[in-house]
Write a protein that holds these residues in place. Structure first.
Motif, short mmCIF file in Angstrom:
data_model
loop_
_atom_site.label_atom_id
_atom_site.label_comp_id
_atom_site.label_asym_id
_atom_site.label_seq_id
_atom_site.Cartn_x
_atom_site.Cartn_y
_atom_site.Cartn_z
N THR B 175 0.81 -1.23 0.00
CA THR B 175 0.00 0.00 0.00
C THR B 175 0.85 1.28 0.00
O THR B 175 0.30 2.37 0.12
CB THR B 175 -0.95 0.04 1.22
OG1 THR B 175 -0.16 0.15 2.41
CG2 THR B 175 -1.83 -1.18 1.29
N LYS B 183 -6.09 2.77 0.73
CA LYS B 183 -5.29 1.65 1.25
C LYS B 183 -6.15 0.43 1.61
O LYS B 183 -5.84 -0.69 1.22
CB LYS B 183 -4.49 2.09 2.47
CG LYS B 183 -3.26 2.89 2.13
CD LYS B 183 -2.41 3.14 3.35
CE LYS B 183 -1.12 3.84 2.91
NZ LYS B 183 -0.16 3.98 3.99
N PHE B 184 -7.23 0.69 2.36
CA PHE B 184 -8.06 -0.43 2.80
C PHE B 184 -8.75 -1.10 1.61
O PHE B 184 -8.83 -2.33 1.54
CB PHE B 184 -9.08 0.04 3.84
CG PHE B 184 -8.46 0.26 5.19
CD1 PHE B 184 -8.37 -0.79 6.11
CD2 PHE B 184 -7.91 1.48 5.54
CE1 PHE B 184 -7.77 -0.61 7.34
CE2 PHE B 184 -7.30 1.68 6.77
CZ PHE B 184 -7.23 0.63 7.68
N MET B 187 -6.22 -3.32 -0.09
CA MET B 187 -5.96 -4.59 0.62
C MET B 187 -7.16 -5.53 0.49
O MET B 187 -7.00 -6.74 0.31
CB MET B 187 -5.67 -4.32 2.10
CG MET B 187 -4.29 -3.76 2.39
SD MET B 187 -2.92 -4.78 1.79
CE MET B 187 -2.96 -6.16 2.93
N GLU B 205 4.66 -3.86 5.83
CA GLU B 205 3.72 -2.75 5.93
C GLU B 205 4.17 -1.76 7.00
O GLU B 205 4.74 -2.16 8.02
CB GLU B 205 2.31 -3.29 6.25
CG GLU B 205 1.21 -2.28 6.23
CD GLU B 205 1.12 -1.48 4.94
OE1 GLU B 205 0.84 -2.07 3.89
OE2 GLU B 205 1.34 -0.24 4.99
N ILE B 210 -3.49 -0.90 8.93
CA ILE B 210 -3.54 -2.00 7.94
C ILE B 210 -3.05 -3.29 8.60
O ILE B 210 -3.65 -4.37 8.43
CB ILE B 210 -2.65 -1.66 6.72
CG1 ILE B 210 -3.19 -0.43 5.97
CG2 ILE B 210 -2.50 -2.86 5.78
CD1 ILE B 210 -4.37 -0.67 5.08
N TYR B 214 -5.44 -6.64 8.81
CA TYR B 214 -5.27 -7.72 7.81
C TYR B 214 -4.30 -8.83 8.19
O TYR B 214 -4.31 -9.88 7.56
CB TYR B 214 -4.84 -7.12 6.46
CG TYR B 214 -5.90 -6.22 5.87
CD1 TYR B 214 -7.02 -6.76 5.26
CD2 TYR B 214 -5.79 -4.84 5.95
CE1 TYR B 214 -8.01 -5.93 4.73
CE2 TYR B 214 -6.77 -4.01 5.44
CZ TYR B 214 -7.88 -4.56 4.82
OH TYR B 214 -8.85 -3.76 4.31
#
Lengths: 333, 250
Positions: B175, B183-184, B187, B205, B210, B214
């Motif tokens: 990201t 970003k979300f 992902m 990351e 994030i 994740y």
């Protein structure tokens, strides 16, 4: 109709038209076209390499190997058929390519160009000093037969023109098919990003070496064709200026279209012949200016005038549009 | 006994006097989604580069499904089922998005590439379009990569890595360079595209939101060493991690 079948029909029609036109052309033009076709075959090899992102400045090496092997086979071993001589020249150059290719495939840009140039000049040095193959004078090659038919003084110009045209057309078709194949696409990917290709799980060096061998085989065939038509060979076949002419031709053609190399080769022959006639002491200047204009106005070569980039087949493009619509709907939701 | 997809034992890497990795040991089980965190220069990308064969470790060993892969090059490691994406996407800029995927699929499906079989084979084209659709990129199929925005390139880079149906995928800062808002979504797209496979994932990351959302395991690096390894809830509150990685020790 598949793209390859379409090309086969188109090239065949062009060949028939060329052979028929050849019956009406003057001798000097037939010879010029024969040379353009023979040298264009060498240029085809350069295009194969250019698609992978490298340019050989020493294609005279394989050109000379093909020429000398064909010449020696005719004079020392009594091989009389022109097609066999071309095959022998091409095979010998391919073997040389198979030896040098894996080594050269480690290098890129100027290093690759200079190494190929060095190899061709090494061969030139050897040939000049080798009295067994005529030293700096070279040697004459007897007129061969063609598929069992004898070639005499009156029909030789047309016979050599026809031979070089047929071989050039077949090889152009094969190179076109290769460029459209998965290996052809891989070459373009390598030119763009070697690291990514290596990380996909395939060998960049092997792909580059294969391209070099293909180019060598084509260079050898071009050398043999030239020797057969000229009836003479000397070490200048391997001299750097000869290699420079092939590079000139390839830049002029660009790598977008294989047939463009023959137009470039013909243009080169015409510019050289006429400049030589009208400006005998400065014809290289005319050639240089001509190249400069091409680079300025057609940076991707004359082939870019008609060659379109490969696209997804119509059915696949339609599926892509439908998928894009679904993606857009999902995104909106 | 747990079968690990990836086993790194005492990995070390030095560049002259600089120690980039020291005694790094890490076992990753099948299906895990492991996030590597750490400040710049902590050794995350060095670890990824060693696992994927870009650099050879100075010491230690790496095993994939119990098989030694230490010292192999990127090509051999990719052939064994380890693929990766890059912090700066590594794509073929003059080719279209579809052609990039076609190249990857061709290499994956036809190891010995054909000299005459067309690159735009119908089956491969269908597969390429389906993959692009999974990543929401079908609309970009026929555009040259050089014209695509950064986020799309990131996704395409990951899509190329997936073409080989790998056992293990390493995503180096998937990201980075993408706006906070995207970003979300990015992902989510990546994980949805990988859904249904038992793909083991390692990703690097910097964004802790994030990471929390994740990853099901977090490994924190500092100065070439692993300083914490565990569930995100545990690692992200670890004092050493707070001090050296997340920077919110107070």
């Amino acid at each position: 109709m598949s793209r390859n079948l379409h090309s086969t029909l188109l090239y065949s029609a062009a060949l028939v038209a060329l052979l028929l036109a050849g019956l009406m052309l003057p001798q000097w033009l037939l010879f010029l076209l024969t040379m353009a076709a023979s040298h264009g075959v060498v240029g085809l090899g350069l295009i194969v390499m250019m698609r992978g992102g490298v340019v050989s400045f020493g294609q005279g090496l394989v050109f000379a190997i093909g020429g000398y092997v064909a010449g020696l086979a005719a004079t020392r071993y009594g091989v009389t058929d022109a097609v066999v001589l071309v095959l022998l020249g091409s095979a010998a150059a391919a073997i040389a390519g198979a030896i040098a290719g894996p080594l050269l495939a480690r290098y890129r840009s100027i290093f690759f160009a200079m190494l190929t140039l060095a190899l061709s000049m090494v061969l030139y040095g050897i040939l000049v000093k080798s009295s067994a193959v005529g030293g700096s004078d070279g040697f004459n090659v007897p007129r061969p037969s063609l598929l069992g038919f004898s070639i005499n003084e009156t029909n030789s110009d047309y016979a050599f023109f026809a031979l070089s045209s047929v071989i050039a057309t077949v090889l152009t078709l094969l190179v076109t098919i290769y460029c459209r194949s998965s290996r052809g696409l891989l070459s373009l990917a390598i030119r763009d990003n070697e690291l990514r290709v290596e990380y996909l799980g395939t060998s960049v060096r092997a792909a580059m070496a294969i391209n070099f061998i293909i180019a060598a085989a084509l260079g050898g065939a071009g050398g043999a064709l030239t020797v057969i038509s000229l009836g003479h060979i000397d070490p200048n076949f391997s001299y750097w200026t000869r290699s420079g002419e092939f590079v000139f031709m390839a830049i002029l053609a660009g790598h977008a279209s294989a047939p463009a190399v023959f137009l470039a080769s013909l243009l080169l022959e015409l510019v050289r012949s006429f400049s030589n006639k009208y400006f005998p002491d400065t014809w290289q200047l005319a050639l240089g200016l001509f190249l400069l204009l091409i680079i300025l106005f057609l940076p991707k070569g004359v082939g870019s005038l008609w060659a379109k980039p490969e696209r997804l087949p119509r059915q696949a493009a339609e599926k892509a549009k439908q998928a894009a619509a679904r993606n857009a709907t999902e995104a909106a939701e | 006994m747990t079968q690990y997809v990836l086993e790194a034992e005492n990995l070390g890497k030095t560049f002259g006097a600089l120690v980039a990795a020291e005694n790094v040991s890490l076992q990753v089980a099948a299906g895990q989604r492991v996030c590597l965190i750490g400040s710049n220069g902590a050794g995350k990308t060095t670890f990824v580069n060693m696992v994927t064969g870009y650099i050879k470790p100075s010491s230690g060993s790496i095993k994939l499904d119990g098989q030694e892969i230490t010292g192999l090059g990127p090509r051999q490691i990719a052939q064994r089922g380890v693929c990766r994406s890059f912090q700066i996407p590594q794509l073929c800029l003059e080719l279209t998005a579809a052609e990039n995927i076609l190249v990857a699929l061709t290499v994956a499906r036809r190891g010995a590439l054909s000299f005459w079989r067309g690159a735009y084979d119908a089956d491969l084209c269908d597969e390429a379009i389906a993959l692009l659709e999974r990543f929401g990129l079908a609309g970009h199929a026929e555009r040259p990569v050089s014209e695509l925005p950064g986020g799309v390139r990131k996704l395409l880079d990951i899509a190329m890595a997936l073409c080989r149906d790998p056992r293990l995928i390493l995503l180096d800062e998937p990201t980075s360079g993408v706006s906070v808002d995207e970003k979300f979504g990015m992902m989510d797209t990546v994980l949805r595209a990988m859904d249904g496979s038992d793909l083991t994932t390692l990703f690097v990351e910097h964004d802790m939101d994030i990471v929390s959302a994740y990853a099901n395991r977090v490994v924190a690096f500092y100065s070439g060493r692993i300083i914490a390894d565990g569930a995100p809830a545990e690692v992200l509150v670890d004092p050493e991690v707070k001090r050296y990685v997340t920077g919110n020790a107070k």
